[in-house]
Design an enzyme around this catalytic site. Structure first.
Site, mmCIF file in Angstrom:
data_model
loop_
_atom_site.group_PDB
_atom_site.id
_atom_site.type_symbol
_atom_site.label_atom_id
_atom_site.label_comp_id
_atom_site.label_asym_id
_atom_site.label_seq_id
_atom_site.Cartn_x
_atom_site.Cartn_y
_atom_site.Cartn_z
ATOM 1 N N HIS A 1 -8.705 -6.864 -1.408
ATOM 2 C CA HIS A 1 -7.738 -6.460 -0.382
ATOM 3 C C HIS A 1 -7.691 -4.965 -0.136
ATOM 4 C CE1 HIS A 1 -5.609 -10.348 0.042
ATOM 5 N NE2 HIS A 1 -5.957 -10.506 -1.226
ATOM 6 N N LYS B 1 5.624 -1.090 7.840
ATOM 7 C CA LYS B 1 4.607 -1.366 6.822
ATOM 8 C C LYS B 1 4.899 -0.456 5.638
ATOM 9 C CE LYS B 1 1.557 -0.216 10.009
ATOM 10 N NZ LYS B 1 0.570 -1.280 9.985
ATOM 11 N N ARG B 2 4.247 -0.665 4.498
ATOM 12 C CA ARG B 2 4.438 0.239 3.379
ATOM 13 C C ARG B 2 4.155 1.679 3.783
ATOM 14 N NH1 ARG B 2 5.709 -1.644 -1.890
ATOM 15 N NH2 ARG B 2 5.450 0.530 -2.485
ATOM 16 N N LYS C 1 -1.900 5.022 6.177
ATOM 17 C CA LYS C 1 -1.327 4.282 7.313
ATOM 18 C C LYS C 1 -0.798 5.245 8.381
ATOM 19 C CE LYS C 1 -0.051 0.334 4.375
ATOM 20 N NZ LYS C 1 -0.688 -0.861 4.958
ATOM 21 N N THR D 1 -1.693 -7.232 8.707
ATOM 22 C CA THR D 1 -1.250 -8.535 9.203
ATOM 23 C C THR D 1 -0.041 -8.357 10.120
ATOM 24 O OG1 THR D 1 -0.063 -8.770 7.118
ATOM 25 C CG2 THR D 1 -2.117 -9.985 7.337
ATOM 26 N N LYS E 1 1.288 -10.171 13.769
ATOM 27 C CA LYS E 1 2.644 -10.681 14.030
ATOM 28 C C LYS E 1 3.229 -10.033 15.275
ATOM 29 C CE LYS E 1 3.006 -11.022 9.083
ATOM 30 N NZ LYS E 1 3.306 -10.243 7.864
HETATM 31 C C1 26V Z 1 -2.381 -2.697 -6.341
HETATM 32 C C2 26V Z 1 -1.578 -2.438 -7.419
HETATM 33 C C3 26V Z 1 -2.062 -1.537 -8.456
HETATM 34 C C4 26V Z 1 -1.262 -1.561 -9.701
HETATM 35 C C5 26V Z 1 0.201 -1.624 -9.484
HETATM 36 C C6 26V Z 1 0.617 -2.779 -8.637
HETATM 37 C C7 26V Z 1 -0.304 -3.032 -7.508
HETATM 38 C C8 26V Z 1 0.084 -3.880 -6.493
HETATM 39 C C9 26V Z 1 -0.750 -4.134 -5.421
HETATM 40 C C10 26V Z 1 -1.986 -3.537 -5.335
HETATM 41 C C11 26V Z 1 -2.926 -3.804 -4.209
HETATM 42 C C12 26V Z 1 -2.284 -3.894 -2.899
HETATM 43 C C13 26V Z 1 -3.334 -4.254 -1.913
HETATM 44 C C14 26V Z 1 -2.757 -4.719 -0.608
HETATM 45 O O1 26V Z 1 -1.600 -5.047 -0.457
HETATM 46 N N1 26V Z 1 -3.633 -4.755 0.356
HETATM 47 C C15 26V Z 1 -3.287 -5.189 1.679
HETATM 48 O O2 26V Z 1 -3.645 -6.555 1.774
HETATM 49 C C16 26V Z 1 -3.327 -7.104 3.032
HETATM 50 C C17 26V Z 1 -3.649 -8.581 2.975
HETATM 51 O O3 26V Z 1 -5.013 -8.768 2.836
HETATM 52 C C18 26V Z 1 -4.106 -6.382 4.116
HETATM 53 O O4 26V Z 1 -3.710 -6.907 5.355
HETATM 54 C C19 26V Z 1 -3.821 -4.884 4.073
HETATM 55 O O5 26V Z 1 -4.648 -4.206 4.985
HETATM 56 C C20 26V Z 1 -4.071 -4.357 2.673
HETATM 57 O O6 26V Z 1 -3.644 -3.007 2.567
#
Ligand code: 26V
Length: 824
Positions: free
Chosen positions: A363, A554-555, A560, A662, A666
């Site tokens: 992701h 978004k975050r 972003k 995503t 929406k």
């Molecule tokens: C990484 C970590 C690292 C350690 C701490 C906790 C934590 C939590 C999440 C993540 C990875 C987050 C990746 C993410 O949310 N990616 C998003 O995924 C969406 C669904 O595929 C995508 O639409 C977004 O572009 C992408 O940023």
């Protein structure tokens, strides 16, 4: 003989009986004494009844058919509220509405009482929730697996423009949707070490000894498919310490130490990590990841054994594990451990089975988000797994050596073990080696994975990599959140789109139909009025529904580029100040975003946007033409209110950095036009809606890469070449929007001008401003704007999570739907 199960639709009268029953026997109340929270609880329990009937039917069917089942492992699920969706899925909305009326209650008021289980950070967690909805709706046998955090995503507030975090106590008022299954508790081994112990036949086998036990208690949340009997289960694990009697320590009389140890074990599922980027490297986070994997693999293997005994060779025909990013990558090691140590298989068949049942979704392309774990942190917790991973890597390296001898660099890059400096395990490499499929979440993203991030692996195994573009569920993201638009669509083309979103194409001819254009504009206006009321309530800022609602939700992340959006607002403000009589299109800017509590720059950007709002909103020269609102505590529930009201959807990440997005889908589905870069799924959205119906700007991923690697990006040169940009940057330097916080906010300016502007805000500024001007011009032509909005809606069929899940089922899981029928 099992008793027959027939699903009967309650009448409104029967449904209100049910409601009163639960009010009385669960809350101990008569209607006249019940408060809003009690209405909510009783209504939830009334709906849950219908779901449980379906769930029982589903379980029965699966026990009989013993179908292949996918197990989706995710550290995060951003479910959002469940009541309305469950009412819709079970066909009970109208019944419930009438039933509430019969008792003098209002359904919408009750719905608005529900808290939002925020067990995720952002896109990855929300995707998991959309996928569960599609899996059930399409009748695919599936389990979701995750963790039941006591504290979900923090609640966000603002103080003097700064983000402040508050604990999310979502379980406090009780959570009627979950059912604790103590009967299905699983043991989890932790700690100890590995000994070589002689086994039958005198052969020495590695044996994990000296471990301690913890327990996982499953809590099941039912997920009802729309218009089908299928109900799947989202099983969330809660960590529990072994019972007191298991504690040696306890019997030694060291009471306090025993209690401390319990506390330590049970803290594993205490809190969701609120960062979605920089890998925390924390022991507790690793423990969470392991705990999810260990509980889940045990649960799945137990079920397999109940159905198929020791016929392990059948596993690939019956079980699929989907890893949502690398967070559950230890699944590869845990399945191996299970097959070797518990099932007693040899290495080769164990490895073949493991690879056949695991697959991994990537992701993110950001290098800082790729997980690695220090061996020194892993070894004391899961020594056997570390040993297995070393052995996987040894065999893998041997096979690579055969093919590319004489390329030590390649070997070093592909190794699961990173050896320069502190030894670390690379979870992405483990997940790729241990899976039969690896997928990216959009076309560009998959391409960049193949050619940049994990190129060596894609060269070695080209067929392992597939692209499956994300999707969103039309049930939540149109039918439930935008009832006005949903009914208008139904009146034109019927409601087949709800389960077959491609049918929206039938709206295309209505793009030029004046009547439909006017209807779509009127609906948007009504939704904008509703949002204005919400903004007034939350921020005490007034929005004019005829202004353009310019939305970025978004975050908060530098890539972003909320900052680029902010720079555009500053530009508009400067233009107005220079000439207050200037004809600028009135705009209302909506921001919604949480910053990771430790992400300094993200928090500064929030402060900046709030500062801009403070200056701009009340400036008499502006005269209401610019309004800026940063909505506090952005979450699924707020998204459902903002998205139907959006005119312009900001999807402005630095090209090559957003895996998919995503929210972009929406918003377009709800008739917003996108202003965006050629990044993630934006590219596919552009192809679907046509270039005339989207505002594309900025550098391409290749151009960004080129500028970043050659040092061709020169912020000062851009500053000198664009007077308006220079004015905006000077304001940032001088803290014009920062009040007393000017010294701190100067870091934003430094990131742009002194640290190379890694996210290319300056490079894309002018082309962004021009795209914004095109958007403003089109917005003034109401029929043309409406036509473009309709074309956007009509083109969103591809972006359904039903399409995405069908692709996973066919291209990765080899999974067939099983329909659930009533039992005689
Ligand atoms: C990484 C970590 C690292 C350690 C701490 C906790 C934590 C939590 C999440 C993540 C990875 C987050 C990746 C993410 O949310 N990616 C998003 O995924 C969406 C669904 O595929 C995508 O639409 C977004 O572009 C992408 O940023």
């Amino acid at each position: 003989m099992l008793p027959a199960v027939h699903l009967t639709e309650p009448s409104p009268e029967q449904f209100s009986e049910r409601f009163l029953h639960h009010l009385r026997y669960n809350c101990g109340l008569e209607l006249r004494h019940a408060r809003a929270a009690d209405h909510l609880a009783a209504l939830e329990l009334a709906v849950r009844e219908s779901m449980i009937d379906r769930e029982i039917l589903t379980r029965r069917t699966y026990d009989e058919v013993r179908p292949k089942t996918v197990n989706y492992l995710s550290m995060e699920y951003l479910l959002g509220r469940l009541l309305l969706n469950n009412l819709i899925a079970t066909g009970l909305v109208d019944t419930a509405r009438e039933a509430m009326q019969l008792m003098g209650l209002n359904l919408d008021t009750i719905l608005d009482e529900e808290p939002d289980p925020g067990l995720g950070n952002g896109g990855l967690g929300r995707l998991a929730a959309c996928f569960l909805d599609s899996l059930a709706t399409l009748d695919y046998p599936a389990y979701g697996y995750g963790l039941r955090y006591d504290y979900g995503m923090f609640r966000q507030g603002f103080e003097k423009g700064w983000q402040v975090e508050h604990a999310d106590t979502w379980l406090e008022g009780g959570f009627p949707w979950e059912i604790a299954r103590h009967d299905l508790t699983v043991p989890v081994m932790v700690g100890g070490h590995v000994d070589w112990i002689p086994k039958k036949g005198g052969k020495h086998r590695p044996t994990w000894v000296g471990w301690r036990l913890a327990y996982g208690i499953p809590h099941d949340i039912l997920v009802a498919g729309y218009g089908t009997n299928t109900v799947s289960i989202l099983r969330l694990w809660d960590a529990q310490a072994a019972s007191e009697f298991d504690f040696q320590i306890f019997s030694q009389g060291n009471f306090v130490k025993a209690v401390e140890e319990r506390e330590r074990v049970e803290s594993v599922t205490r809190v969701l990590y609120p960062a979605d980027d920089v890998e925390a490297g924390r022991r507790l986070r690793l423990m969470q990841e392991y705990f999810l994997v260990a509980c889940t693999v045990r649960d799945v293997m137990d079920r397999f054994q109940r159905r198929h005994g020791e016929a392990w060779e059948l596993l690939p025909d019956k079980v699929a594990f989907q890893l949502n990013d690398t967070h559950p990558a230890l699944t590869v090691a845990e399945v191996m451990r299970y097959l070797l140590d518990e099932a007693g298989l040899n290495w080769t068949p164990s490895w073949e089975i493991t690879r056949a049942i695991c697959s991994y979704t990537n992701h993110t392309l950001l290098p800082e988000a790729l997980e690695t774990w220090p061996v020194s942190v892993m070894e004391p917790l899961i020594p056997r797994h570390v040993q297995i991973i070393y052995e996987i890597n040894r065999r893998f390296m041997d096979s690579v050596k055969e093919r590319c001898a004489g390329d030590p660099d390649r070997l070093r890059r592909m190794s699961i073990l990173q050896e320069d400096g502190e030894k670390r395990l690379r979870m992405a490499n483990l997940a790729i080696v241990g899976s039969h499929r690896v997928n990216g979440v959009a076309k560009l993203h998959t391409e960049l994975l193949r050619t940049r991030v994990v190129k060596d692996f894609a060269d070695l195994w080209p067929d392992r990599f597939v692209a499956i573009t994300n999707g969103v569920t039309p049930r939540r993201w149109l039918l439930a959140c935008n009832p006005r638009l949903a009914s208008a669509i139904n009146r034109r083309i019927g409601d087949g789109w709800v389960t077959d979103l491609g049918r929206l194409r039938e709206l295309e001819p209505f793009a030029d139909d004046t009547e439909f254009q006017e209807e779509v504009l009127a609906i948007k206006r009504a939704n904008k009025k509703d949002l204005a009321a919400e903004v007034q309530r939350l921020c005490d800022i007034s929005f004019d529904p005829s202004s353009l609602y310019d939305v970025q939700i978004k975050r908060l992340h530098e890539y972003k580029r909320q900052l680029l959006n902010a720079m555009h607002i500053i530009l508009l403000y400067r233009r107005i100040k220079a000439d207050p009589s200037l004809d600028v299109l009135p705009r209302s800017f909506v921001f919604g975003a949480k910053a990771a509590p430790s992400y300094h720059m993200a928090k500064l950007i929030i402060r900046l946007v709030n500062g801009i709002g403070e200056v701009v909103n009340d400036d008499p020269d502006v005269a209401g033409r610019l309004r800026v609102a940063f909505l506090p505590d952005y979450r699924v529930t707020l998204a459902e209110k903002v998205i139907p009201a959006a005119d312009l959807s900001e999807q402005i990440s630095t090209a090559g950095m957003e895996a998919s997005g995503t929210g972009n889908m929406k918003l377009a589905l709800n008739g917003a036009l996108t202003i965006g870069t050629l990044d993630g799924a934006n590219i596919e959205i552009k192809d679907a809606v046509g270039e005339d119906n989207i505002f594309i700007f900025g550098l391409t991923a290749a151009e960004v890469e080129e500028r970043l690697t050659t040092g061709a990006h020169r912020p000062w040169k851009l500053y000198r070449g664009d007077e308006e940009l220079a004015g905006v940057l000077d304001d940032l330097r001088d803290g014009v929007f920062a009040g007393d916080d000017a010294p701190q906010l100067r870091d934003i300016w430094s990131a742009l001008m002194e640290h190379g502007d890694r996210y290319m805000c300056l490079a894309d500024f002018r082309s962004y401003v021009e795209a914004q001007e095109h958007a403003a011009a089109l917005y003034r032509d109401r029929p043309a704007w409406a036509a473009a909005a309709i074309r956007n809606i009509a083109a969103m069929g591809y972006f359904s999570s039903d399409r995405a899940i069908t692709q996973y089922a066919n291209e990765i899981w080899n999974l067939e739907p099983v329909s659930v029928e009533e039992h005689d």
